[in-house]
Write a protein that holds these residues in place. Structure first.
Motif, mmCIF file in Angstrom:
data_model
loop_
_atom_site.group_PDB
_atom_site.id
_atom_site.type_symbol
_atom_site.label_atom_id
_atom_site.label_comp_id
_atom_site.label_asym_id
_atom_site.label_seq_id
_atom_site.Cartn_x
_atom_site.Cartn_y
_atom_site.Cartn_z
ATOM 1 N N ASN A 27 0.807 -1.216 0.000
ATOM 2 C CA ASN A 27 0.000 0.000 0.000
ATOM 3 C C ASN A 27 0.844 1.272 0.000
ATOM 4 O O ASN A 27 0.294 2.368 -0.076
ATOM 5 C CB ASN A 27 -0.961 -0.006 1.180
ATOM 6 C CG ASN A 27 -2.034 -1.061 1.021
ATOM 7 O OD1 ASN A 27 -2.463 -1.344 -0.087
ATOM 8 N ND2 ASN A 27 -2.440 -1.665 2.116
ATOM 9 N N VAL A 30 0.507 4.023 -3.999
ATOM 10 C CA VAL A 30 -0.889 4.369 -4.245
ATOM 11 C C VAL A 30 -0.992 5.202 -5.506
ATOM 12 O O VAL A 30 -0.026 5.883 -5.872
ATOM 13 C CB VAL A 30 -1.500 5.122 -3.039
ATOM 14 C CG1 VAL A 30 -1.622 4.206 -1.842
ATOM 15 C CG2 VAL A 30 -0.699 6.355 -2.692
ATOM 16 N N PRO A 31 -2.106 5.172 -6.161
ATOM 17 C CA PRO A 31 -3.262 4.325 -5.884
ATOM 18 C C PRO A 31 -2.979 2.867 -6.240
ATOM 19 O O PRO A 31 -2.219 2.589 -7.157
ATOM 20 C CB PRO A 31 -4.351 4.904 -6.772
ATOM 21 C CG PRO A 31 -3.615 5.567 -7.884
ATOM 22 C CD PRO A 31 -2.305 6.019 -7.325
ATOM 23 N N MET A 32 -3.606 1.977 -5.523
ATOM 24 C CA MET A 32 -3.398 0.543 -5.679
ATOM 25 C C MET A 32 -4.700 -0.096 -6.157
ATOM 26 O O MET A 32 -5.772 0.251 -5.679
ATOM 27 C CB MET A 32 -2.997 -0.060 -4.331
ATOM 28 C CG MET A 32 -2.712 -1.526 -4.338
ATOM 29 S SD MET A 32 -1.238 -1.993 -5.253
ATOM 30 C CE MET A 32 0.043 -1.196 -4.310
ATOM 31 N N VAL A 33 -4.594 -1.018 -7.104
ATOM 32 C CA VAL A 33 -5.753 -1.776 -7.572
ATOM 33 C C VAL A 33 -5.542 -3.226 -7.143
ATOM 34 O O VAL A 33 -4.482 -3.799 -7.407
ATOM 35 C CB VAL A 33 -5.915 -1.682 -9.107
ATOM 36 C CG1 VAL A 33 -7.166 -2.426 -9.552
ATOM 37 C CG2 VAL A 33 -5.969 -0.227 -9.558
ATOM 38 N N SER A 80 0.042 -1.092 -8.787
ATOM 39 C CA SER A 80 0.012 0.365 -8.851
ATOM 40 C C SER A 80 0.774 0.823 -10.086
ATOM 41 O O SER A 80 1.850 0.312 -10.391
ATOM 42 C CB SER A 80 0.657 0.978 -7.610
ATOM 43 O OG SER A 80 0.711 2.390 -7.737
ATOM 44 N N GLY A 84 -4.430 7.071 -10.907
ATOM 45 C CA GLY A 84 -5.704 6.587 -10.390
ATOM 46 C C GLY A 84 -6.870 6.809 -11.322
ATOM 47 O O GLY A 84 -8.020 6.656 -10.913
ATOM 48 N N ARG A 89 -7.121 2.261 -14.694
ATOM 49 C CA ARG A 89 -7.714 1.087 -14.048
ATOM 50 C C ARG A 89 -8.168 0.070 -15.085
ATOM 51 O O ARG A 89 -7.941 -1.130 -14.934
ATOM 52 C CB ARG A 89 -8.876 1.495 -13.149
ATOM 53 C CG ARG A 89 -9.473 0.299 -12.420
ATOM 54 C CD ARG A 89 -10.634 0.680 -11.531
ATOM 55 N NE ARG A 89 -11.002 -0.477 -10.768
ATOM 56 C CZ ARG A 89 -10.605 -0.748 -9.533
ATOM 57 N NH1 ARG A 89 -9.809 0.077 -8.903
ATOM 58 N NH2 ARG A 89 -10.980 -1.843 -8.922
#
Length: 154
Positions: A27, A30-33, A80, A84, A89
Motif C-alpha cells: 500500500n 498508491v493508488p493501488m488496484v 500500482s 488513479g 484502471r
C-alpha cells in the motif's frame, strides 16, 4: 514455480508468517488496484508471468505484488501504476483479466463479483452459466433486494 521455502523450525515459521502478514507494505504505492482471481495451480506460474508481461507492455515502471492462497488456486495481485484514472484502471484490469479465459480461470476467487468485476464476468462464464445464474437470482430474490445490481442488472 521454481522456488519454495519450508520452515525448518518455529523461528523460521514465525518469520515466514511475518512476511505474509506484512502484505500491507504494498500500500506504499498508491493508488493501488487489488485483484482476486482463481485458476488451476498448474497454470499459475505462466499466468503470473503473462500478467507481468502485460503490465510491462502497458505500464512501464508499475509495481506488481502477487500473493495469496496460491495452494488453493487463488492468487491476489496488488498493482500500482501511479495513476488513479478510470482509463488506467481499465488497462490494469485488462492486463490481469485477459489471460484468464484461455486457462479456464475466473475473475474472482473468494471476494465475489460486485460492481468492479461485473463487466468481466462473461470472460469466465458461458452464456448458459450466466443464464443459470440469472435464473437462480430471480428465483431466490424475486424482488431484487439482495445486492441489487451487484452482479446482474435484472
Amino acid at each position: 514455480m521454481l522456488d519454495a521455502v519450508l520452515a525448518e523450525n518455529e523461528a523460521q515459521r514465525r518469520s515466514i508468517w511475518a512476511i505474509r502478514d506484512d502484505v500491507g507494505q504494498a500500500n506504499r504505492f498508491v493508488p493501488m488496484v487489488a485483484f482476486d482471481v482463481s485458476l488451476r495451480i498448474s497454470a499459475m506460474d505462466a499466468y503470473v508471468q503473462q500478467v507481468k508481461a502485460n503490465m510491462a507492455a502497458r505500464f512501464p515502471g508499475h509495481h506488481l505484488f502477487a500473493f495469496g492462497h496460491i495452494a488453493d488456486g487463488n492468487i491476489h495481485f496488488a498493482i500500482s501504476v501511479g495513476d488513479g484514472s478510470a482509463e488506467a484502471r481499465r488497462g490494469i484490469e485488462a492486463a490481469v483479466y485477459e489471460p484468464l479465459p484461455a486457462i479456464a480461470g475466473s475473475v474472482s476467487a473468494e471476494h465475489g463479483i460486485g460492481l468492479e468485476k461485473k463487466p468481466y464476468l462473461p470472460l469466465c462464464r458461458s452464456e448458459a452459466e450466466l443464464a443459470t445464474m440469472r435464473l437462480m437470482k430471480s428465483a431466490l430474490d424475486p424482488t431484487g433486494l439482495l445486492n441489487a445490481g451487484k452482479v446482474f442488472d435484472l
